[in-house]
Design a protein around this motif. Structure first.
Motif, short mmCIF file in Angstrom:
data_model
loop_
_atom_site.label_atom_id
_atom_site.label_comp_id
_atom_site.label_asym_id
_atom_site.label_seq_id
_atom_site.Cartn_x
_atom_site.Cartn_y
_atom_site.Cartn_z
N PRO A 1 20.21 -37.86 37.59
CA PRO A 1 19.64 -36.35 38.62
C PRO A 1 20.19 -35.43 37.35
CG PRO A 1 21.75 -36.90 39.42
CD PRO A 1 21.61 -38.13 38.87
N ALA A 2 18.71 -34.62 37.23
CA ALA A 2 19.01 -34.05 36.02
C ALA A 2 19.67 -32.45 35.91
CB ALA A 2 17.40 -33.94 35.47
N LYS A 3 19.24 -32.19 36.71
CA LYS A 3 20.07 -30.63 37.17
C LYS A 3 21.83 -31.34 37.11
CE LYS A 3 20.05 -26.33 40.19
NZ LYS A 3 19.77 -25.73 41.07
N THR A 4 22.33 -32.09 38.54
CA THR A 4 23.26 -32.32 38.20
C THR A 4 24.53 -33.23 37.84
OG1 THR A 4 23.28 -33.98 39.61
CG2 THR A 4 23.34 -31.84 41.29
N SER A 5 23.42 -33.68 36.70
CA SER A 5 24.53 -34.34 35.06
C SER A 5 23.73 -33.34 34.05
CB SER A 5 22.88 -35.75 35.28
OG SER A 5 23.15 -36.45 36.27
N GLY A 6 24.16 -32.38 34.10
CA GLY A 6 24.11 -31.08 33.14
C GLY A 6 22.95 -30.45 32.38
N GLY A 7 21.44 -30.99 33.24
CA GLY A 7 20.83 -30.24 32.85
C GLY A 7 20.71 -30.36 31.40
N PRO A 8 19.55 -29.51 31.04
CA PRO A 8 19.23 -29.41 29.72
C PRO A 8 20.33 -29.43 28.21
CG PRO A 8 18.30 -28.12 30.16
CD PRO A 8 19.29 -27.53 32.03
N ALA A 9 21.19 -28.95 28.76
CA ALA A 9 22.12 -28.99 27.36
C ALA A 9 22.95 -30.41 27.57
CB ALA A 9 23.58 -27.87 28.16
N ALA A 10 22.84 -31.30 28.21
CA ALA A 10 23.09 -32.52 28.51
C ALA A 10 21.78 -33.54 28.10
CB ALA A 10 23.22 -33.32 29.77
N ILE A 11 20.84 -33.09 28.22
CA ILE A 11 19.98 -33.51 27.79
C ILE A 11 19.92 -33.73 26.13
CG2 ILE A 11 17.05 -34.12 26.97
CD1 ILE A 11 16.87 -33.77 29.73
N LYS A 12 19.87 -32.04 25.23
CA LYS A 12 20.49 -31.76 23.69
C LYS A 12 21.72 -32.85 23.51
CE LYS A 12 17.58 -27.13 24.37
NZ LYS A 12 18.40 -26.16 24.29
N SER A 39 13.45 -40.99 23.71
CA SER A 39 12.57 -39.87 25.15
C SER A 39 12.88 -40.42 26.29
CB SER A 39 10.93 -40.27 24.87
OG SER A 39 10.15 -40.48 23.24
N PHE A 40 12.68 -38.54 26.96
CA PHE A 40 13.82 -38.08 27.65
C PHE A 40 12.63 -38.30 28.79
CE2 PHE A 40 17.24 -37.88 24.89
CZ PHE A 40 17.81 -38.48 25.22
N MET A 41 13.39 -38.48 30.07
CA MET A 41 12.16 -37.76 31.17
C MET A 41 12.63 -37.58 32.65
SD MET A 41 8.48 -39.44 33.28
CE MET A 41 8.60 -40.33 34.04
N PRO A 42 13.38 -36.16 32.49
CA PRO A 42 14.24 -35.46 33.37
C PRO A 42 13.41 -35.70 34.63
CG PRO A 42 13.69 -34.11 32.01
CD PRO A 42 13.56 -35.24 30.87
N THR A 43 14.29 -35.89 35.98
CA THR A 43 13.81 -35.56 36.79
C THR A 43 14.56 -35.50 37.85
OG1 THR A 43 12.15 -37.34 36.61
CG2 THR A 43 12.65 -36.66 38.89
N GLY A 44 15.29 -34.41 38.60
CA GLY A 44 15.97 -34.14 39.54
C GLY A 44 16.53 -32.82 39.56
N GLY A 45 16.19 -32.06 40.85
CA GLY A 45 16.48 -30.43 40.57
C GLY A 45 15.31 -29.75 39.37
N ILE A 46 14.00 -30.68 39.12
CA ILE A 46 13.63 -29.61 38.15
C ILE A 46 12.23 -28.56 38.44
CG2 ILE A 46 11.84 -29.98 36.24
CD1 ILE A 46 13.18 -31.88 35.62
N SER A 47 11.92 -27.38 39.12
CA SER A 47 10.63 -26.79 39.38
C SER A 47 10.60 -25.79 38.01
CB SER A 47 12.43 -25.70 40.31
OG SER A 47 12.95 -24.61 39.78
N PRO A 48 9.64 -24.74 39.05
CA PRO A 48 8.86 -23.51 37.52
C PRO A 48 9.68 -23.05 37.34
CG PRO A 48 7.59 -24.13 39.83
CD PRO A 48 9.02 -24.63 40.21
N ALA A 49 11.38 -22.60 38.03
CA ALA A 49 11.71 -21.77 37.74
C ALA A 49 12.73 -22.19 35.81
CB ALA A 49 13.26 -21.18 38.25
N ASN A 50 13.10 -23.52 36.10
CA ASN A 50 13.29 -23.85 34.47
C ASN A 50 12.70 -25.30 33.73
OD1 ASN A 50 13.08 -27.11 36.38
ND2 ASN A 50 15.68 -26.19 37.19
N LEU A 51 11.94 -25.18 34.28
CA LEU A 51 10.67 -26.14 33.70
C LEU A 51 10.46 -26.08 32.58
CD1 LEU A 51 8.63 -28.50 33.70
CD2 LEU A 51 6.43 -26.65 33.79
N ALA A 52 10.54 -24.62 31.80
CA ALA A 52 10.30 -23.77 30.71
C ALA A 52 11.76 -24.98 29.57
CB ALA A 52 10.60 -22.19 30.66
N ASP A 53 13.31 -24.55 30.26
CA ASP A 53 14.34 -25.17 29.82
C ASP A 53 13.94 -26.68 29.38
OD1 ASP A 53 15.50 -22.77 29.84
OD2 ASP A 53 16.18 -23.30 31.72
N TYR A 54 13.60 -27.51 30.36
CA TYR A 54 13.67 -28.84 29.65
C TYR A 54 12.22 -29.26 28.82
CZ TYR A 54 16.65 -29.98 32.93
OH TYR A 54 17.66 -30.13 34.00
#
Length: 216
Positions: free
Chosen positions: A134-145, A155-170
């Protein structure tokens, strides 16, 4: 088993992939129409409900919508989804039997990973695209980077806890192919058959994604 060019292109162009829980097959056609009209012509139909395969089957033959199955955790589920017409399979974790089933059927599979060890396992199986979950609880954008740095071909397709508020970060991360999200398909709106609300939510998500990562 690399992701085929057609599926990759469609996912990348859609950018925000609707993750759909649809327990009522009678809502399938209206939902599909709303997704297409809203500019998000992909549906990841989750196998969280007993009739998920019937929803996939009801809309799988459309030529304006790429229909896949999500939350696939067993080879039997993968077989059921593929027989129903799913054109891609997404799993919350990395299951070799699921990957083998998809490979035998020639259907793209995107397994879930959250660590470098799991990602190495995916690479060993010949995969080049993974779901970060799950993207948000697994470290979010920082973990993907952090993962993307040593795994430059993935290539990554993050899912879990993504919303309009944090979409740009991903979407700021080059190796993010697309993101999965459920906010566009409100459960109450779907149950009520309020497809106009779903269409509007999809359109808003489409416009937001385009403002962050313009289509070329």
């Amino acid at each position: 088993m690399t992701l085929d060019a057609s599926t990759r292109s469609t996912l990348a162009a859609t950018t925000v992939i609707p993750v759909v829980v649809c327990p009522d097959v009678s809502r399938a056609d209206g939902l599909a129409d709303a997704l297409v009209a809203g500019g998000l012509p992909v549906a990841e139909v989750t196998f969280r409900t007993p009739g998920a395969h019937t929803v996939v089957s009801a809309i799988a033959d459309r030529d304006d919508l790429l229909v896949g199955a999500g939350t696939i955790v067993t080879a039997a589920q993968a077989e059921q989804a593929i027989k129903a017409g799913a054109r891609f399979i997404i799993s919350p974790g990395l299951s070799e039997p699921v990957v083998a089933t998809c490979r035998a059927a020639g259907v793209p599979v995107i397994p879930g990973i959250a660590t470098a060890t799991e990602l190495l396992h995916a690479l060993d199986l010949g995969l080049d695209t993974v779901k970060f979950f799950p993207a948000k609880t697994s470290g979010g954008p920082a973990a993907i980077k952090a993962l993307a740095a040593p795994f430059g071909t993935v290539s990554f397709m993050p899912t879990g806890g993504i919303s309009p508020a944090n979409l740009a970060d991903y979407l700021a991360i080059t190796q993010v192919l697309a993101v999965g999200g459920s906010w566009m398909v409100d459960a109450r709106a779907l149950a009520d058959g309020d497809f106009a609300a779903i269409r509007q939510a999809c359109r808003a998500a489409r416009e937001l994604a385009d403002s962050i990562r313009p289509r070329v």
